[in-house]
Write a protein that holds these residues in place. Structure first.
Motif, mmCIF file in Angstrom:
data_model
loop_
_atom_site.group_PDB
_atom_site.id
_atom_site.type_symbol
_atom_site.label_atom_id
_atom_site.label_comp_id
_atom_site.label_asym_id
_atom_site.label_seq_id
_atom_site.Cartn_x
_atom_site.Cartn_y
_atom_site.Cartn_z
ATOM 1 N N GLY A 67 0.813 -1.213 0.000
ATOM 2 C CA GLY A 67 0.000 0.000 0.000
ATOM 3 C C GLY A 67 0.843 1.259 0.000
ATOM 4 N N VAL A 68 1.915 1.265 0.774
ATOM 5 C CA VAL A 68 2.802 2.431 0.796
ATOM 6 C C VAL A 68 3.490 2.590 -0.560
ATOM 7 C CG1 VAL A 68 4.815 3.485 1.879
ATOM 8 C CG2 VAL A 68 3.152 2.254 3.285
ATOM 9 N N LEU A 312 12.556 3.753 -2.133
ATOM 10 C CA LEU A 312 12.847 3.049 -3.380
ATOM 11 C C LEU A 312 12.502 1.573 -3.246
ATOM 12 C CD1 LEU A 312 14.088 2.981 -6.240
ATOM 13 C CD2 LEU A 312 16.322 2.626 -5.151
ATOM 14 N N ASP A 313 12.829 0.992 -2.090
ATOM 15 C CA ASP A 313 12.528 -0.418 -1.860
ATOM 16 C C ASP A 313 11.026 -0.669 -1.795
ATOM 17 O OD1 ASP A 313 15.207 -1.026 -1.852
ATOM 18 O OD2 ASP A 313 15.403 -1.030 0.335
ATOM 19 N N LYS A 314 10.272 0.275 -1.267
ATOM 20 C CA LYS A 314 8.811 0.111 -1.192
ATOM 21 C C LYS A 314 8.189 0.133 -2.591
ATOM 22 C CE LYS A 314 8.043 1.916 3.499
ATOM 23 N NZ LYS A 314 9.446 2.089 3.894
ATOM 24 N N VAL A 315 8.664 1.030 -3.438
ATOM 25 C CA VAL A 315 8.150 1.059 -4.814
ATOM 26 C C VAL A 315 8.557 -0.214 -5.548
ATOM 27 C CG1 VAL A 315 8.144 2.306 -7.004
ATOM 28 C CG2 VAL A 315 8.200 3.585 -4.867
ATOM 29 N N THR A 316 9.766 -0.689 -5.278
ATOM 30 C CA THR A 316 10.214 -1.940 -5.894
ATOM 31 C C THR A 316 9.350 -3.109 -5.428
ATOM 32 O OG1 THR A 316 12.482 -1.104 -5.999
ATOM 33 C CG2 THR A 316 12.178 -3.476 -6.224
ATOM 34 N N PHE A 317 9.029 -3.145 -4.139
ATOM 35 C CA PHE A 317 8.165 -4.212 -3.622
ATOM 36 C C PHE A 317 6.798 -4.152 -4.291
ATOM 37 C CE2 PHE A 317 5.084 -6.132 -0.807
ATOM 38 C CZ PHE A 317 5.721 -7.286 -0.360
ATOM 39 N N TYR A 318 6.245 -2.963 -4.379
ATOM 40 C CA TYR A 318 4.947 -2.799 -5.050
ATOM 41 C C TYR A 318 5.014 -3.313 -6.489
ATOM 42 C CZ TYR A 318 1.098 -0.375 -7.395
ATOM 43 O OH TYR A 318 -0.012 -0.080 -8.151
ATOM 44 N N SER A 319 6.059 -2.912 -7.201
ATOM 45 C CA SER A 319 6.200 -3.328 -8.600
ATOM 46 C C SER A 319 6.408 -4.834 -8.727
ATOM 47 C CB SER A 319 7.395 -2.596 -9.234
ATOM 48 O OG SER A 319 7.245 -1.196 -9.154
ATOM 49 N N SER A 320 6.934 -5.447 -7.676
ATOM 50 C CA SER A 320 7.204 -6.888 -7.693
ATOM 51 C C SER A 320 5.975 -7.733 -7.429
ATOM 52 C CB SER A 320 8.265 -7.241 -6.635
ATOM 53 O OG SER A 320 9.472 -6.575 -6.860
#
Length: 464
Positions: A67-68, A312-320
Motif C-alpha cells: 500500500g505504501v 525506493l525499496d517500497k516502490v520496488t516491492f509494489y512493482s514486484s
C-alpha cells in the motif's frame, strides 16, 4: 416379427449416424490450472483496475508495504524546494510527474494520438554509436540518454517530438489486405540545439506492470536453458541472453527487464525510471539529467538522493507483487483452437507458455508455476522493427520477448490496444504482422491461415 425388426433397426441407424457425426470433432480441453497465469499470484478481477491488485498470497505486513509503495508509485512529485519534502525534487527535466503518468492504472502507455500531444507513456532513448561506461550506450552529447519533453517552470523543456506514420500494406494468402503504420520520429523543436547527425533514437512504450516479481524469480538457469544463440537445433530461433551492468554489485549479470533486457533486476529498473522519466535521483542514479549548457548544480533539488533507499525499496516491492489477471474464456473451444494453432505455427518457440519460479526474497513469488508467454531472451525481429540501437549485447535488431499475459485487458484498463515496443501496432493482428527476422516463418504461417483460423489465434492471445 416384421414390426419388431423395423423398430430395432431404426434406433440402430440413428445411433450409427449420431456416432459418425460425433467422431468428426473432438472437443479440446484446457490444461489443469491453465487459468492461473500468475500461479498463487493470480487475480480474478477483470475491471478497469485489473492490473492494480496485490498478489493474494501476501502477508498482512507485506500488504501494508504494498500500500505504501502504491502511494509512492502514484504520487506526483513537485518542484524543490517545497514544504512536502518527501516528494520534492521533480526534474529539472522529465517526462512524467509520477510513475502512473506512463503506467496509468499500472497499465500500458501509448504514443501520442495527434501532433503536439504530450506523450502518454512513450519515450525516446538517445545514444550515439560506441560503448559507454560499464558497457552501456554512449549518450547523445547535448540531450543525454533520454529526450525529456517536460521541465520545471524555471527551465525550458528540451523540445517537442512527433510521430509520423506511413502506411505499409500486407497481403494474406487469401488476398485480404491489412494496412499497417510505420513510424518516423521528428523533432520540430529542440531548445538546446541540434542533435548530432549519428544520433540513435530508440522508442520505448511503458508496459503493463503485472507479474514483474515473478519474472525476477525465474532462475537464471531456466532462462539460459532456453537460449540457443547459434541456433544449434536448426529451428531458425536463436534466443540470446543479454548481460548488463548491475550497479549495486558492480558486476555484469543477466538482463531480464526492459524492451532490450537491459536491466538486471527490478530495483535498478525502478531507480532508472525515477531518474530518466521523473528526474528523481537515487543511490543508484545520483546525477541529475541536464542538457548541455544547463548547470544542474545551480537548480534546487529535493536532497541527495531525492528518493531514499527505504522508499525506493517500497516502490520496488509494489512493482514486484502486482497480481497477474487470470485467463478469461480459457475453456472456450475457439480460444482452445487458437491456442493449438498458436503452438502449431511455432509462436511458442519464443513466447514460452510455462515457467517455474525458484526462490525469491518475497516468499509469495517463490516456487510458482506461471504462464507469462515469454523466454526473457533477445531475438532478431527483422529490419522493420529495428531501432538500430545496440544495448549491451543486444543488437539494433534484437528485442526481448515481451510477456503476453494481460494483453487482452489492455483495452479495458487503458482504452487502447496498441502493442509492440513503440506502440505502432493498433491491435494483436498488426503486432503479429510486424514480426520479422527469426519470427518471419511464424508470421508467414499466420498469413497462410484462413480468416477463421487467424481470428482464433487472436481470440486466444486476447484471453491471456
Amino acid at each position: 416379427m416384421r414390426v419388431y425388426y423395423k423398430l430395432f433397426i431404426l434406433p440402430l441407424l440413428l445411433f450409427i449416424t449420431s456416432c459418425n457425426t460425433d467422431d468428426s470433432y473432438t472437443a479440446l480441453t484446457p490444461e489443469i490450472g491453465e487459468e492461473l497465469s500468475g500461479g498463487d499470484n493470480t487475480s480474478f478481477n477483470f475491471s478497469a483496475e485489473a492490473f492494480g491488485f496485490a498478489a493474494p498470497n501476501l502477508s498482512f505486513e507485506e500488504r501494508v508495504t504494498f500500500g505504501v509503495g502504491n502511494s509512492l508509485f502514484n504520487q506526483s512529485w513537485v518542484t524543490a524546494p517545497a514544504s512536502t519534502t518527501a516528494r520534492d525534487g521533480l526534474g529539472p527535466f522529465f517526462n512524467a510527474r509520477n510513475c502512473s503518468g506512463c503506467h496509468f492504472k499500472d497499465g500500458r502507455g501509448r504514443a501520442s494520438a495527434f501532433a503536439g500531444e504530450l506523450s502518454h507513456g512513450l519515450l525516446l532513448r538517445l545514444s550515439t554509436p560506441g560503448t559507454g561506461v560499464n558497457g552501456g550506450n554512449l549518450p547523445e552529447p547535448t540531450y543525454g540518454g533520454q529526450f525529456q519533453d517536460n521541465s520545471i517552470l524555471s527551465q525550458m523543456d528540451e523540445g517537442i517530438f512527433e510521430v509520423v506514420y506511413e502506411p505499409k500494406v500486407v497481403t494474406y494468402s487469401d488476398g485480404t489486405t491489412v494496412s499497417l503504420r510505420s513510424p518516423t520520429y521528428t523533432f520540430p523543436l529542440l531548445n538546446y540545439g541540434a542533435m548530432v547527425n549519428n544520433v540513435q533514437i530508440s522508442p520505448r512504450v511503458a508496459n503493463q506492470m503485472i507479474g514483474l516479481g515473478l519474472l525476477e524469480a525465474v532462475p537464471e538457469t531456466t532462462i539460459l536453458a532456453l537460449a540457443d544463440p547459434f541456433d544449434t537445433n536448426g529451428d531458425g530461433i536463436s534466443g540470446k541472453a543479454n548481460y548488463v551492468y548491475d550497479i549495486a554489485s558492480g558486476t555484469n549479470t543477466l538482463g531480464r527487464f526492459g524492451w532490450k533486457a537491459n536491466q538486471p533486476n527490478l530495483r535498478q529498473q525502478v531507480a532508472g525510471a525515477f531518474s530518466g522519466d521523473i528526474g528523481i535521483s537515487s543511490s543508484l542514479f545520483p546525477d541529475e539529467n541536464c542538457p548541455t549548457g544547463v548547470d544542474c548544480s545551480q537548480i534546487p533539488n529535493g536532497g541527495t538522493p531525492e528518493i531514499d533507499n527505504a522508499n525506493l525499496d517500497k516502490v520496488t516491492f509494489y512493482s514486484s507483487t502486482l497480481a497477474v489477471p487470470a485467463r478469461r474464456n480459457f475453456e472456450d473451444q475457439i480460444v482452445l483452437e487458437g491456442k493449438q494453432l498458436f503452438n502449431e505455427i511455432s509462436c511458442t518457440s519464443c513466447h514460452v507458455a510455462l515457467l517455474q519460479t525458484g526462490n525469491h526474497e518475497i516468499a509469495a513469488l517463490s516456487n510458482q508455476t506461471i504462464r507469462p508467454y515469454t523466454d526473457l531472451l533477445l531475438h532478431d525481429m527483422g529490419d522493420d522493427l529495428a531501432d538500430n540501437t545496440p544495448d549491451f549485447l543486444a543488437t539494433g535488431n534484437e528485442w526481448r520477448t515481451p510477456p503476453l499475459w494481460g494483453t487482452g485487458l489492455i483495452e479495458t484498463v487503458n482504452d487502447h490496444t496498441n502493442l509492440l515496443h513503440d506502440g505502432r501496432a493498433r491491435n494483436v493482428e498488426e503486432a503479429i504482422l510486424w514480426h520479422g527476422g527469426e519470427a518471419s516463418p511464424a508470421q508467414e504461417r499466420f498469413k497462410e491461415l484462413s480468416s477463421s483460423e487467424r481470428s482464433k489465434i487472436i481470440a486466444f492471445i486476447n484471453s491471456l
